[in-house]
Write an enzyme that holds these catalytic residues in place. Structure first.
Site: not given
Ligand code: NAP
Length: 324
Positions: A144, A147-148
């Site tokens: 992701c 997200c990261d």
């Protein structure tokens, strides 16, 4: 066998938000939260596989994915939601009550019966299945970018895949990373022309064609990927700090084949909010969404499913039928 007003399948942000809302509406939801596994198809969903979540509103300093899900879970429990750590193995829809098996699917009697069912079984990222991948997930390996990506500021990373997801992630990640290498198993990309044009024009993005990942290397953290050129057979190690696997997602809908309307990619089709093609069955989160796939959007649709269920049960109590 036990009887319920509402059963929720799945315990990611969608399922647990539905649990919070239905619990506060005094519907005493039972959450069949799934079983531990190394994929996102597990209790708590995909956030259990991430580290820090920085884009969930309300957490100024960010929050660890597993901690966020523990909070969701405790919040629903506080209002009376109950949990069973099992997966459904069979459902019979289109009848009232709806029947659910969690043990032997061929058993004569179901394990649970419910007036309304909320399906929040999520989706899972397809994984490469190479050595090192499981161990390094959350330690340099991610599925992701949203997200990261932020954690890879100024670092060299790779994205595996040649579809729209891979190129979208690569373009997004190029804002943070020092360089983004797209590793694709063929010479032609599957992605749409516009995404290809953007990626090819991006000075930080380069391509490794005809290449498959054989192993992800590193002990505590990812340090390199071993790739094999499928044309020449040459094997080499590429030093990296991050590897984003973007080879597609699959919804967890095997249980509903032939029982609910699914789209071509297998996602549950919803209409009029979170209603599905079966009476009394509602779907929320990634199992019915392949566009947004965020914890916050999943949670929002979990809230919608809970309100739809409340409405449905209220109408049923008064002998009415909620029009689809
Ligand atoms: P996808 O289109 O199925 O592409 C998956 C890519 O991963 C393909 O290039 C495939 O290679 C590669 N791949 C699959 N398994 C692999 C493996 N085991 N090892 C190495 N490579 C592997 O999936 P997606 O990119 O997630 O897109 C899914 C759908 O969402 C598509 O319809 C897409 O258009 C849409 N989408 C749209 C957008 C957008 O419009 N902005 C963004 C994301 C997704 P091959 O090409 O060789 O098969």
């Amino acid at each position: 066998m036990s009887d319920h007003d509402v059963i929720i399948l799945g315990s990611g942000p969608a399922g647990l938000t539905a649990a919070i809302y239905t619990a506060r509406a005094d519907l005493a939801p039972l959450v069949l939260e799934g079983e531990p596994s190394s994929t996102s198809d597990q209790p708590g969903g995909q956030l259990m596989l991430t580290t820090e979540v920085e884009n969930f509103p309300g957490f100024v300093e960010g929050v660890m994915g597993p901690e966020l899900m523990a909070n969701f879970r405790a919040q629903a429990a506080r209002f009376g939601a109950e949990y069973v750590t099992v997966k459904a193995t069979r459902v019979e829809l289109g009848r009232s009550p709806i029947e659910i098996w969690t043990g032997d699917p061929d058993a004569a009697e179901p394990d649970y019966r419910t007036k309304a069912l909320i399906v929040a079984t999520g989706a899972r990222s397809l994984m490469l299945g190479v050595p090192g991948e499981d161990r390094l997930l959350g330690h340099g390996v991610s599925t992701c970018a949203t997200c990261d990506g932020f954690f890879f500021r100024g670092q060299p990373i790779a994205v595996v895949g040649g579809g729209d997801s891979a190129l979208e992630e690569a373009i997004f990640l190029s804002k943070f990373a020092s360089s983004v290498l797209i590793v694709h198993r063929r010479k032609e990309l599957r992605a749409s022309k516009i995404m290809q044009d953007r990626a090819l024009a991006n000075p930080k993005i380069s391509f490794l064609w005809n290449s498959v990942v054989e192993e992800l290397l590193g002990e505590e953290r990812l340090r390199a990927m071993r790739v094999r050129d499928v044309v020449t057979g040459a094997v080499s190690d590429v030093p990296l700090d991050g590897c984003f696997v973007a080879i597609g997602h699959a919804p967890n809908t095997a249980l509903f084949n032939g029982k609910l309307d699914l789209d071509d990619a297998g996602y549950i089709v919803t209409h009029a909010g979170t209603r599905t093609s079966a009476d009394g069955v509602f779907a929320c989160g990634d199992v019915q969404d392949h566009d947004y796939r965020q914890a916050i959007t999943a949670a929002g649709s979990g809230c919608m499913a809970a309100l739809d269920v409340e409405h449905y049960l209220e109408a049923a109590r008064h002998g009415g039928h909620v029009p689809a």
